[in-house]
Write a protein that holds these residues in place. Structure first.
Motif, PDB file in Angstrom:
ATOM      1  N   ILE A  38      35.719 -33.683  10.075  1.00 16.72           N
ATOM      2  CA  ILE A  38      36.249 -32.331   9.836  1.00 16.72           C
ATOM      3  C   ILE A  38      37.627 -32.202  10.472  1.00 16.72           C
ATOM      4  N   PHE A  39      37.767 -32.681  11.703  1.00 12.09           N
ATOM      5  CA  PHE A  39      39.073 -32.636  12.360  1.00 12.09           C
ATOM      6  C   PHE A  39      40.091 -33.489  11.603  1.00 12.09           C
ATOM      7  N   SER A  41      40.148 -34.102   8.499  1.00 15.73           N
ATOM      8  CA  SER A  41      40.447 -33.537   7.181  1.00 15.73           C
ATOM      9  C   SER A  41      41.730 -32.711   7.177  1.00 15.73           C
ATOM     10  N   THR A  42      42.144 -32.233   8.330  1.00 11.73           N
ATOM     11  CA  THR A  42      43.396 -31.465   8.379  1.00 11.73           C
ATOM     12  C   THR A  42      44.590 -32.328   7.980  1.00 11.73           C
ATOM     13  N   GLY A  43      44.449 -33.645   8.094  1.00  7.89           N
ATOM     14  CA  GLY A  43      45.518 -34.548   7.679  1.00  7.89           C
ATOM     15  C   GLY A  43      45.807 -34.469   6.191  1.00  7.89           C
ATOM     16  N   ALA A  44      44.861 -33.950   5.413  1.00  5.69           N
ATOM     17  CA  ALA A  44      45.068 -33.812   3.967  1.00  5.69           C
ATOM     18  C   ALA A  44      46.201 -32.842   3.659  1.00  5.69           C
ATOM     19  N   LEU A  45      46.583 -32.049   4.646  1.00  3.25           N
ATOM     20  CA  LEU A  45      47.701 -31.127   4.431  1.00  3.25           C
ATOM     21  C   LEU A  45      49.003 -31.867   4.132  1.00  3.25           C
ATOM     22  N   TRP A 126      45.874 -42.796   4.890  1.00  4.58           N
ATOM     23  CA  TRP A 126      45.070 -41.660   5.336  1.00  4.58           C
ATOM     24  C   TRP A 126      43.811 -41.572   4.473  1.00  4.58           C
TER      25      TRP A 126
END
Length: 158
Positions: A38-39, A41-45, A126
């Motif tokens: 979950i943490f 997943s913010t890299g998908a930004l 990523w």
């Protein structure tokens, strides 16, 4: 830039190894299993910016390689019951697998950086990492739940 990112990857791998060794000393729970993806997943930004976007073929390639790599992590992640708690069992193979995956990653990155734009390559790596951690953590979750529910059933029957 490739060298700098490889050095950062090596430092992150060392950090993961140290964190994993430290975590094996403490009981685990669902939160510790589920939160890392979950943490991450913010890299998908990053994909908001067009320069990081990848083609459908690159997406499938990265996800496939990530899923294949996750098999090694799944095979080396086992739980054990100690007293009243469930612990992630230490695996000597995990460290070697992580180092092996890092070496493969650096080789891929060095080779592919001559073929693929650096930003797209960053996006692909990523995706590869996310495609590796999600199946691994899902497998860990199901393995943990199996042990947890069997312990509950055993405790209720006593």
């Amino acid at each position: 830039m490739i060298y700098a990112s490889s050095i950062v990857a090596i430092l992150m791998a060392i950090a993961v190894i140290l964190i994993r060794m430290k975590a094996a000393k403490k009981p685990t729970n669902v939160k510790k299993i589920v939160l890392p993806p979950i943490f991450m997943s913010t890299g998908a930004l990053m994909f908001i910016h067009p320069m990081f976007r990848v083609s459908s073929a690159e997406l499938i390639e990265a996800l496939t390689v990530g899923a294949l790599f996750s098999i090694l992590l799944i095979k080396t992640s086992k739980f054990e019951v100690r007293g009243e708690d469930i612990y992630l069992k230490r695996s000597k193979a995990f460290v070697f697998i992580l180092i092996g995956l890092l070496i493969i990653r650096i080789i891929f990155k060095s080779y592919l950086s001559t073929q693929i734009n650096y930003a797209e390559l960053s996006g692909m790596f990523w995706i590869l990492a996310f495609g590796m951690i999600v199946p691994w953590r899902i497998a860990m979750y199901f393995q943990y739940r199996k042990i947890y529910t069997s312990r509950l059933a055993t405790n209720e029957s006593l």
